[in-house]
Design a protein around this motif. Structure first.
Motif, mmCIF file in Angstrom:
data_model
loop_
_atom_site.group_PDB
_atom_site.id
_atom_site.type_symbol
_atom_site.label_atom_id
_atom_site.label_comp_id
_atom_site.label_asym_id
_atom_site.label_seq_id
_atom_site.Cartn_x
_atom_site.Cartn_y
_atom_site.Cartn_z
ATOM 1 N N ILE A 24 11.350 9.112 -35.880
ATOM 2 C CA ILE A 24 10.082 9.383 -36.790
ATOM 3 C C ILE A 24 8.998 10.224 -35.979
ATOM 4 O O ILE A 24 8.176 10.704 -36.692
ATOM 5 N N GLY A 25 9.287 10.508 -34.780
ATOM 6 C CA GLY A 25 8.384 11.538 -34.017
ATOM 7 C C GLY A 25 7.133 11.092 -33.453
ATOM 8 O O GLY A 25 6.431 11.804 -33.472
ATOM 9 N N LEU A 26 7.203 9.661 -33.385
ATOM 10 C CA LEU A 26 5.929 9.121 -32.843
ATOM 11 C C LEU A 26 6.111 8.107 -31.531
ATOM 12 O O LEU A 26 7.267 7.694 -31.177
ATOM 13 N N THR A 27 5.112 8.262 -30.799
ATOM 14 C CA THR A 27 4.983 7.350 -29.590
ATOM 15 C C THR A 27 4.522 6.244 -29.806
ATOM 16 O O THR A 27 3.675 5.945 -30.685
ATOM 17 N N GLY A 28 4.392 5.086 -28.899
ATOM 18 C CA GLY A 28 3.389 4.259 -29.151
ATOM 19 C C GLY A 28 2.091 4.433 -29.289
ATOM 20 O O GLY A 28 1.290 3.761 -30.027
ATOM 21 N N GLY A 29 1.386 5.470 -28.481
ATOM 22 C CA GLY A 29 0.252 6.069 -28.526
ATOM 23 C C GLY A 29 -0.146 6.604 -29.911
ATOM 24 O O GLY A 29 -1.265 6.529 -30.598
ATOM 25 N N GLY A 30 0.891 7.542 -30.303
ATOM 26 C CA GLY A 30 0.820 8.322 -31.903
ATOM 27 C C GLY A 30 0.434 7.274 -32.817
ATOM 28 O O GLY A 30 -0.064 7.306 -33.776
ATOM 29 N N LEU A 31 1.331 6.129 -32.907
ATOM 30 C CA LEU A 31 1.143 4.996 -33.945
ATOM 31 C C LEU A 31 0.097 4.451 -33.658
ATOM 32 O O LEU A 31 -0.584 3.956 -34.786
ATOM 33 N N VAL A 32 -0.531 4.115 -32.550
ATOM 34 C CA VAL A 32 -2.038 3.524 -32.657
ATOM 35 C C VAL A 32 -2.900 4.354 -33.270
ATOM 36 O O VAL A 32 -4.056 3.919 -33.895
ATOM 37 N N THR A 33 -2.835 5.879 -32.706
ATOM 38 C CA THR A 33 -3.729 6.588 -33.215
ATOM 39 C C THR A 33 -3.830 6.685 -34.771
ATOM 40 O O THR A 33 -4.874 6.801 -35.313
ATOM 41 N N LYS A 34 -2.398 6.561 -35.437
ATOM 42 C CA LYS A 34 -2.341 6.859 -36.915
ATOM 43 C C LYS A 34 -2.742 5.302 -37.588
ATOM 44 O O LYS A 34 -3.540 5.435 -38.624
ATOM 45 N N GLY A 35 -2.622 4.279 -36.749
ATOM 46 C CA GLY A 35 -3.211 3.013 -37.558
ATOM 47 C C GLY A 35 -4.773 3.024 -37.301
ATOM 48 O O GLY A 35 -5.259 2.651 -38.302
ATOM 49 N N VAL A 74 -8.878 14.067 -39.531
ATOM 50 C CA VAL A 74 -8.837 15.012 -38.428
ATOM 51 C C VAL A 74 -8.041 14.079 -37.413
ATOM 52 O O VAL A 74 -7.100 14.505 -36.605
ATOM 53 N N LEU A 75 -8.481 12.789 -37.152
ATOM 54 C CA LEU A 75 -7.840 11.677 -36.061
ATOM 55 C C LEU A 75 -6.421 11.380 -36.555
ATOM 56 O O LEU A 75 -5.682 11.650 -35.726
ATOM 57 N N ALA A 76 -6.008 11.438 -37.811
ATOM 58 C CA ALA A 76 -4.710 11.274 -38.205
ATOM 59 C C ALA A 76 -4.261 12.536 -38.039
ATOM 60 O O ALA A 76 -2.605 12.409 -37.534
ATOM 61 N N LEU A 77 -4.333 13.950 -37.920
ATOM 62 C CA LEU A 77 -3.768 15.040 -37.977
ATOM 63 C C LEU A 77 -3.563 15.545 -36.472
ATOM 64 O O LEU A 77 -2.581 15.841 -35.937
ATOM 65 N N TYR A 78 -4.835 15.195 -35.775
ATOM 66 C CA TYR A 78 -4.721 15.714 -34.516
ATOM 67 C C TYR A 78 -5.098 14.641 -33.154
ATOM 68 O O TYR A 78 -5.303 14.917 -32.275
ATOM 69 N N GLY A 79 -4.987 13.464 -33.614
ATOM 70 C CA GLY A 79 -5.233 12.580 -32.774
ATOM 71 C C GLY A 79 -4.507 12.200 -31.361
ATOM 72 O O GLY A 79 -4.855 11.880 -30.286
#
Length: 91
Positions: A24-35, A74-79
């Protein structure tokens, strides 16, 4: 006669969550940022739904809620890009 159509190639997910997040193209940090962005967006929508009948107060609270929603988007797109400099520090 029914002909099977392959929509996606099979993916080996034998190593568990790492394979799933890679697909899905997410790392652990990316998943936390989206959350975090999702939680902020829920708070902003709740703020919009609780506007008062006073026009001056409603304008103030509404603009604050729209600003909060903008920050969440903005956080969801570029976090992940924003926080990548923090996590990849060189010692």
């Amino acid at each position: 006669m029914f002909k099977a159509i392959t929509l996606a190639k099979p993916v080996d997910m034998s190593t568990g969550f790492k394979d799933f997040f890679d697909t899905i193209g997410l790392t652990g940090g990316g998943l936390v940022t989206k959350g975090i962005a999702a939680v902020i967006a829920i708070i902003a929508v709740r703020m919009l739904l609780q506007l008062s009948s006073d026009p001056k107060g409603a304008l103030r609270k509404g603009s604050l809620a729209v600003g909060t929603l903008f920050i969440a988007v903005v956080l969801a797109l570029y976090g992940d890009t924003l926080f990548s400099t923090v996590t990849e520090a060189k010692g």
